[in-house]
Design an enzyme around this catalytic site. Structure first.
Site, PDB file in Angstrom:
ATOM      1  N   LEU A  43       7.656  44.266   7.128  1.00 47.19           N
ATOM      2  CA  LEU A  43       8.266  42.662   7.009  1.00 47.19           C
ATOM      3  C   LEU A  43       7.105  41.924   6.374  1.00 47.19           C
ATOM      4  O   LEU A  43       6.277  41.722   7.288  1.00 47.19           O
ATOM      5  CB  LEU A  43       9.042  42.252   8.006  1.00 47.19           C
ATOM      6  N   ASP A  44       7.225  41.026   5.282  1.00 48.31           N
ATOM      7  CA  ASP A  44       6.302  40.114   4.841  1.00 48.31           C
ATOM      8  C   ASP A  44       6.301  39.085   5.845  1.00 48.31           C
ATOM      9  O   ASP A  44       7.036  38.821   6.680  1.00 48.31           O
ATOM     10  CB  ASP A  44       6.736  39.420   3.466  1.00 48.31           C
ATOM     11  N   PRO A  45       4.872  38.512   6.059  1.00 49.34           N
ATOM     12  CA  PRO A  45       4.386  37.533   7.061  1.00 49.34           C
ATOM     13  C   PRO A  45       5.563  36.393   6.938  1.00 49.34           C
ATOM     14  O   PRO A  45       5.946  35.999   8.172  1.00 49.34           O
ATOM     15  CB  PRO A  45       3.164  36.827   6.587  1.00 49.34           C
ATOM     16  N   ALA A  46       6.186  36.246   5.776  1.00 49.83           N
ATOM     17  CA  ALA A  46       7.212  35.055   5.709  1.00 49.83           C
ATOM     18  C   ALA A  46       8.482  35.264   6.027  1.00 49.83           C
ATOM     19  O   ALA A  46       9.192  34.401   6.258  1.00 49.83           O
ATOM     20  CB  ALA A  46       7.136  34.315   4.331  1.00 49.83           C
ATOM     21  N   ALA A  47       8.605  36.415   6.293  1.00 57.02           N
ATOM     22  CA  ALA A  47      10.054  36.840   6.768  1.00 57.02           C
ATOM     23  C   ALA A  47      10.108  37.064   8.290  1.00 57.02           C
ATOM     24  O   ALA A  47       9.374  37.213   8.892  1.00 57.02           O
ATOM     25  CB  ALA A  47      10.420  38.108   6.110  1.00 57.02           C
TER      26      ALA A  47
END
Length: 646
Positions: A43-47
């Site tokens: 999962l992307d850091p922003a997610a």
């Protein structure tokens, strides 16, 4: 310690950071740094949302899990574009058109189904061995190719002031950032993903997830059983009596396994999950092994075996465990059961999976393990002895020529080759389209990821990678960067010609068994379970045992051969074997190996028959009378006795 953790990843932290914290907590509780821990889809850091963390052998399900259903909730902002397509990036365009709700609905519908999706420039896709995001950060324009993905649905939950909340139902491999970009493009504008939550990954849901903070504060770890991720495929239990073969990687057939399901299924042995298998033309094929030996320290007290947990490991292959009290130590009697000759069957490990010991590896297909191949194995053993490490062959379980579109069959199937490798391990790959396209560097990276390689042995004409682009020079340069030695063996020749599998295949199809045996360095061999015959041989005083030829292997020329055979690993006996049809008593033309074995009588149905071929004595002939056939069989039987005695 195997299973899953359903962690709710917070915003602002990478998936790798979460795994590091989880691993540190496991180590703090159990004191074992060797436990494998990894996530099953980043999962992307922003997610935020579901991050499935696999522990132990469950991590072997990574590739399978990536294909599972995912459910996301995302916020898409229209009229603004960032270089990363999410809120972490720099705004590169703004002031774009704000689409109508109806336009958005039509755009969402056009992006569902099996579609080709272009990955973002800032992604983990590999471009020439470098991650795309690394090139993008350097200001380079990355050339990526569209990828076919499955998007089951894009629902518009709400839409106001150019900001939409959407829910995406898809399979693995889909970039939600790309969906945001493509929604904008379909509406004649641009957009970026301003928020993302993963609600579900496979069977794991956000409502059941544990926050990272809560997990790190726990004094006990309750793993979700590995089986929970495999409930979509049926269960099949293997009989306890077949566990030894299953554990050693010996292929089992429908004749040994009752009610083998069609397709893919979970394999259970001794009421424990062993792995994932499939029915491949009537043979049980292991796709993913999940079995892990129970660990413990072994002691002998009062003549009894006592196990103390978390102290060691016992594993006895191809033998029986014999416990004796001798100075308080355990003695193991590994008496070979005879079914595999004098050789020890190597331990089979799927290519890329972890091997717990340092290795000297032999690289090559080795479809028949002839004299030339054995010279490589001998070199590997010599180097392994010098360095006190183990040996392994890296090979393929299937026929790579099929994938290459060539009509070439191997001399032996994988099961037969196992008896001749005589290494500690076999690192077994599947030669499919993905493997065919693998670069030399990617192949070696995967090899080193799975094992501590201390040296490699190859023949001087060894080539590999997509299009056979890599040879000795490229291999040596790669290994030198890792500080690993390369041992190149010269070509072994016979009569001035290279000993190769193609020559052996030609000899076998011509019936030149002596020539094939000379290049193999041993007698050509077949084996199988005895099938029911018509009983005609017994009726005329020459009872025979019949087996079917191995599938997908080169076929020996029809004829009558002097052989030696044995049943269920017993002693070898002189035999005469008919390879091919039986024209005197049957017109069906079915190819079989039919052996008359001197000194063996009684019912042999279902037993293991092993045949070694020594000499071809004549063609298959149709006799006009039973008396003529009996006379010929007596002559053949006498001839094989003289051959064996000499």
């Amino acid at each position: 310690m195997n299973g899953f953790l359903n962690i709710y990843k917070p915003c602002g932290m990478s998936s790798s950071d979460v795994v590091v914290k989880v691993k540190k907590r496991i180590f703090a509780l159990f004191g074992d740094k060797k436990i494998r821990v990894g996530h099953l889809g980043t999962l992307d850091p922003a997610a935020e949302g579901v991050l499935v963390v696999a522990v132990g052998t469950a991590a072997r399900l990574f590739d399978r899990f990536l294909k599972k259903r995912k459910l996301y909730r995302a916020e898409v902002t229209f009229g603004i574009e960032t270089d990363t397509l999410d809120r972490e990036g720099t705004v590169v365009r703004s002031g774009g058109k704000i689409p109508e709700h109806a336009e958005l609905v039509r755009a969402a519908k056009s992006l569902t189904g099996e579609v080709f999706q272009m990955p973002p420039q800032y992604s983990a896709k590999s471009v020439g061995g470098v991650r795309a995001y690394q090139l993008a950060r350097q200001g380079e324009t990355v050339e990526l190719s569209p990828k076919k993905v499955t998007i089951s649905g894009i629902d518009i939950l709400s839409y106001a002031d150019g900001v939409a909340e959407i829910e995406v139902d898809c399979l693995g491999g889909v970039y939600i950032r790309s969906i945001a970009r493509d929604l904008g493009a379909e509406c004649g504008t641009f957009a970026y993903m301003s928020r993302l939550t993963r609600l579900q990954a496979g069977a794991f849901k956000a409502c059941d997830a544990v926050s990272l903070e809560e997990f790190l504060g726990r004094d006990k770890i309750d793993l979700i059983p590995t089986e929970s991720a495999l409930t979509d495929i049926p269960r099949y239990d293997v009989a306890d009596g077949l566990f030894g073969k299953l554990d050693n990687g010996v292929k089992l057939s429908e004749k040994e396994l009752l009610g083998l399901p069609v397709g893919e299924f979970r394999i259970y042995a001794k009421n424990r999950l062993f792995g994932i298998g499939k029915n491949c033309e009537g043979m049980l094929e292991i796709e993913t092994r999940l079995w892990e030996e129970e660990k413990g320290e072994l002691k002998v007290e009062n003549g009894k075996l006592k196990v103390e947990e978390e102290k060691g490991e016992l594993k006895v292959e191809n033998g029986k465990l014999k416990v004796e009290e001798e100075n308080g130590k355990l003695k193991v009697d590994e008496k070979n059961d005879g079914l595999w000759g004098e050789s020890q069957i190597p331990k089979i490990i799927s290519f890329g999976e972890k091997v717990g010991e340092p290795l000297i590896v032999v690289l090559g297909y080795m479809d028949c393990v002839h004299i030339g191949h054995r010279s490589l194995i001998c070199e590997a053993k010599a180097q392994a002895d010098k360095n006190s490490v183990k040996t392994a062959v890296v090979t393929f379980a299937n026929n790579p020529y099929r994938t290459l579109g060539k009509d070439i069959l191997p001399v032996y199937d994988f099961e037969t080759r196992l008896r001749y490798f005589e290494t500690d391990y076999v690192l077994c790959a599947e030669f499919d389209e993905e493997f065919r396209r693998m670069t030399g560097e990617a192949f070696l990276d995967k090899l080193f990821d799975g094992a501590d390689i201390r040296g490699a042995v190859v023949g001087e004409d060894y080539r590999f990678s997509a299009g056979a682009a890599w040879g000795i020079r490229e291999l040596r340069e790669y290994l030198e960067r890792r500080g690993v030695p390369l041992f190149v063996c010269g070509t072994v020749k016979d009569g001035g010609e290279k000993i190769g599998s193609s020559r052996i295949r030609a000899y076998l199809t011509e019936g030149n068994i002596e020539g094939a045996n000379r290049l193999l360095g041993r007698s050509y061999f077949v084996s199988g379970r005895v099938i029911r015959g018509t009983g005609t041989g017994a009726a005329i005083g020459f009872p025979t045992a019949n087996i079917e030829p191995p599938t997908e292997t080169v076929r020996l020329k029809e004829g009558v051969y002097l052989t030696r055979s044995r049943i269920n690993g017993g002693e070898f006996h002189p035999s005469v074997t008919n390879a091919g049809a039986r024209p005197t008593f049957s017109d069906e033309g079915k190819y079989l190996f039919e052996s008359y074995i001197d000194g063996i009588s009684g019912e042999q149905y279902g037993k293991l028959l092993e045949i070694e071929f020594l000499e071809r004595i004549r063609d298959v002939v149709r006799f006009d009378t039973k008396e003529e056939l009996v006379k010929q069989l007596k002559s053949d039987a006498e001839r094989i006795k003289l051959k064996i005695e000499s």
